[in-house]
Write a protein that holds these residues in place. Sequence first.
Motif, short mmCIF file in Angstrom:
data_model
loop_
_atom_site.label_atom_id
_atom_site.label_comp_id
_atom_site.label_asym_id
_atom_site.label_seq_id
_atom_site.Cartn_x
_atom_site.Cartn_y
_atom_site.Cartn_z
N SER A 522 35.48 36.21 23.64
CA SER A 522 34.03 36.37 23.49
C SER A 522 33.30 35.18 24.12
N GLU A 523 33.80 33.99 23.86
CA GLU A 523 33.19 32.79 24.47
C GLU A 523 33.27 32.85 25.99
N TYR A 524 34.42 33.27 26.47
CA TYR A 524 34.61 33.36 27.92
C TYR A 524 33.60 34.33 28.55
N LEU A 525 33.45 35.50 27.90
CA LEU A 525 32.51 36.50 28.43
C LEU A 525 31.07 36.00 28.33
N GLN A 526 30.79 35.25 27.27
CA GLN A 526 29.47 34.66 27.13
C GLN A 526 29.21 33.67 28.26
N ASP A 527 30.17 32.79 28.50
CA ASP A 527 30.00 31.75 29.53
C ASP A 527 29.92 32.34 30.93
N THR A 528 30.77 33.33 31.21
CA THR A 528 30.85 33.79 32.60
C THR A 528 29.87 34.91 32.90
N GLN A 529 29.61 35.78 31.92
CA GLN A 529 28.78 36.94 32.22
C GLN A 529 27.60 37.11 31.27
N GLY A 530 27.48 36.19 30.32
CA GLY A 530 26.38 36.29 29.36
C GLY A 530 26.48 37.49 28.44
N ILE A 531 27.71 37.96 28.21
CA ILE A 531 27.91 39.14 27.37
C ILE A 531 28.45 38.70 26.02
N SER A 532 27.90 39.26 24.93
CA SER A 532 28.54 38.97 23.66
C SER A 532 29.20 40.23 23.13
N ILE A 533 30.38 40.04 22.56
CA ILE A 533 31.11 41.19 22.03
C ILE A 533 31.32 41.01 20.54
N ASN A 534 31.58 42.13 19.89
CA ASN A 534 31.83 42.13 18.45
C ASN A 534 33.31 41.80 18.21
N THR A 535 33.56 40.62 17.67
CA THR A 535 34.95 40.20 17.52
C THR A 535 35.62 40.85 16.30
N ASP A 536 34.87 41.67 15.57
CA ASP A 536 35.49 42.48 14.53
C ASP A 536 35.84 43.88 15.03
N SER A 537 35.48 44.15 16.27
CA SER A 537 35.78 45.49 16.81
C SER A 537 37.21 45.53 17.31
N ILE A 538 37.66 46.77 17.56
CA ILE A 538 38.95 46.96 18.22
C ILE A 538 38.76 46.61 19.69
N ILE A 539 39.59 45.73 20.19
CA ILE A 539 39.48 45.38 21.61
C ILE A 539 40.47 46.25 22.38
N ASP A 540 39.91 47.10 23.21
CA ASP A 540 40.70 48.07 23.97
C ASP A 540 40.61 47.67 25.44
N VAL A 541 41.74 47.43 26.07
CA VAL A 541 41.69 46.87 27.43
C VAL A 541 42.51 47.68 28.43
N GLN A 542 41.89 47.94 29.56
CA GLN A 542 42.64 48.41 30.72
C GLN A 542 42.38 47.42 31.85
N SER A 543 43.37 46.65 32.20
CA SER A 543 43.18 45.65 33.26
C SER A 543 44.30 45.76 34.26
N LYS A 544 43.94 46.00 35.51
CA LYS A 544 44.89 46.21 36.60
C LYS A 544 44.07 46.55 37.84
N ARG A 545 44.71 46.57 39.02
CA ARG A 545 43.96 46.97 40.20
C ARG A 545 43.37 48.36 40.02
N LEU A 546 42.24 48.56 40.68
CA LEU A 546 41.63 49.88 40.57
C LEU A 546 42.31 50.85 41.54
N HIS A 547 42.87 51.89 40.98
CA HIS A 547 43.49 52.90 41.82
C HIS A 547 43.40 54.23 41.09
N GLU A 548 43.23 55.30 41.86
CA GLU A 548 43.09 56.61 41.20
C GLU A 548 44.31 56.95 40.35
N TYR A 549 45.52 56.57 40.82
CA TYR A 549 46.70 56.95 40.04
C TYR A 549 46.78 56.19 38.71
#
Length: 817
Positions: A522-549
């Motif tokens: 959350s701190e990182y997102l705040q510092d880099t993008q000014g976004i705050s997230i709910n740290t009590d929420s479920i954090i669901d992540v898809q991180s990888k190169r963007l590709h249709e497959y």
Amino acid sequence: MGMSKEASKIYADIKGILEKLYGKTVDDASYKELYKASALSVRDRFMSTWNQTIRGIYRDKKKMLYYMSAEFLIGRSYASNIINMGLWDSYKEVFDHLGVNIKDIIPMEADPGLGNGGLGRLAACYLESLTSLDYPVMGCGIRYEYGLFKQKIVDGAQYEVEDDWLHDEFVWEVERPEWSFEVKFNGEIEEEWTEKGLTINYKNYNTVQAVPYDVPIIGYGCKHPGVLRLWSAKSEAGFDLSSFNKGDYLKAMENRQLAEIISKVLYPADNHQQGKELRLKQFYFLASAQMQFIVKYHKMMFGDLHTLPESTVVQINDTHPTLAIPELMRILMDDEGYSWEDAVEIVKKVFNYTNHTIMNEALECWDERLFRVLLPRIHTIIVNINERYCAKLAEYFPDDMEKISEMAIIAYGQIRMANLCIAVAGHVNGVSQLHGEILKRRLFNYEYQVFPNKFTAITNGITQRRWMALANPELTELLRKTIKGDFIKDYRLYEQLIPFADDPSFRAEFRDVKKKNKERLSEYLQDTQGISINTDSIIDVQSKRLHEYKRQLLKCIHILYKYNHLLADDKALTHPVTFIFAAKAAPGYHRAKSIIRLINAIADLVNNDPRTKDLMQVVFLENYNVSSAEILIPAADISEQLSTAGYEASGTGNMKFMLNGAVTIGTMDGANVEMHEQLGPDNIFVFGATATEIANYQRFKSYNPGSVFEKNVYVRNALDRIIDGSLPGVAENAFSDIYQSLLFGNGYEVADPYFVLYDLPSYAEVYTRAINLYAVDNESWMRKAIMNVAKAGFFSSDRAVEEYNEIMWHLKKYGEQ
Ligand code: 26W
């Protein structure tokens, strides 16, 4: 306040370096200067060990692995080196003493983006593991002056910014000009029969100087550092003397630029090859420089090249370094006077090949005419290999020209790198069990019939030094209290956690660690993008190169599906979820860029709707790279591994999430299959069509996305959102191309080629189950999360490289005879 002896010594060293370099004291040095001075003090601490190691290899004539790769995505070195040298606490003490948080010093180092994605990161994990396990290894790559572009998101769209990572000097590298070689391009060859037989005259060529820069690889315990040798292109001194002499200084400088452009920039395409001349130049440049080094070095040690396979084994990481094969043939024949037969005998014992993809558009082919002009001698060698190879294949498949031309190295005016690798390499490896099977049964089935023993499947792995000790210090601390023995060194020890999954007090501590990692993100997102997230929420992540497959689209449409559901029924989501995407798109891949734009439009919609914003938040993390992965992955509850079954060769991100206690929602694809096997069905959420089902639909052309659309009103309503004007800030037809492609395809593409709509209902079903479990039975969720950590040991790159060694490298550890 007294410092420990070690810390005092480090402090004194940093003080001295600052004074010498900048004429400054610790009090007036900037963070950048503190970083540089302290990094140099780290370097001073391993330089002599490194030197002794290199001398030892030479003295003991140790067999060495050359891991050749066009990409090495090493990430930052500073913290990794300190941890592996056992100096983390001391350095931290020094900075504490200075009143500086060491975590603010670490980002002063540029993150070398010398790779696109999985293949480059795998190479880096393998170097780290090999070194930690005390095997002699040299990584061989290109010192791209500009790494992968930096991603900026402006009004929801991706823009690329150059990555000038060498700008502030890369403190770890050491230039080795004494090991420079000439690499030759273009020109003509003349064959001449003399009493010595056929000699080759190569004339009118252009030369480029290949200068190596060595980066130390510090393994765990720092006993015998390895090396990553990165080649940089320099124009020959007086490259174009005639122009210089004629006073044409500008012309000379122009030629110089043309030569040095070879190592300027990493091609930013992942899984799509374009046959560009400059890329071919890069690959030959790497292959030639490295092979010249290997030959020269071996001759210095042994005097004779017959014994080359005793000192040398080369792993070719995907087809990019394939030209090393014909280049070694060239050196042995043209420079060293070996016959064809003798050269072949040596060469075929040296190389192994790893395949990383079955995507047709990624299989490297070069236009034969372009190739012949750029590399005339290498061309004739490949023609010769091809002739003999086809003759041999004809013995297996007499009169079956179709099969032979499919396996041939040269056909239809194209030179096919994978086929060359299979023809010559001792082993051909797939990167997961499923991928290995697909290579044998589909892609290279004929070759498999001819060479059944060549094909292996060693599942990828990740290093627990970076992906646990460095990325997740909080969890590392908890495991230290729980596991007996050094789990940073021995991946087998993670299984000790199994009984703790049932221990409520351990679960509470584990939950606490996750929460802290969410706060760090959350701190990182705040510092880099000014976004705050709910740290009590479920954090669901898809991180990888963007590709249709990889199907970021599946997650997108599912979010719209959930959004609709929530508007109709405010109990549709039983727990708040933060949906995070992180992905770079290749600059020329329009569909991928359009998907990024779509993600950000969806974020605008759901994040600003008062009816949904407390339950759902969509975040696009900008500029995903190794450093941001280190912060993102430990914070995740859910790891999204959504590739169409059969397409993701292995995946390695999936393993990093697992090790950090995220629960996977995934298809039965790549290494997910083995994660499922390790975890059992209770600790992973599997959905979607299997690889066999997908292959059958494709074979019989029997998939019709239109019928899913018609049958399922929820799918229909979700998909309609992307074209019905709901999405703010974009033109109504902005995504009609995506919509069209999913439902109807276009002239050269079938509808929904990656089965997004097909898998959407089963994904939605499993997703709801996952969220509900987290919401109503969080203890059971934590149990699963802990089991993921406990079972992640198998996915250590220590296990993977030991398997490679057993099957194909046969290296001896330092100190082993
Ligand atoms: C432009 C040509 C090109 C073609 C292929 C560039 C890069 C590639 C790579 C093969 C893409 C890649 O990184 N593949 C990934 O390799 C990982 C390590 O084995 C696997 O875990 C991933 O599944 C695979 O997609």
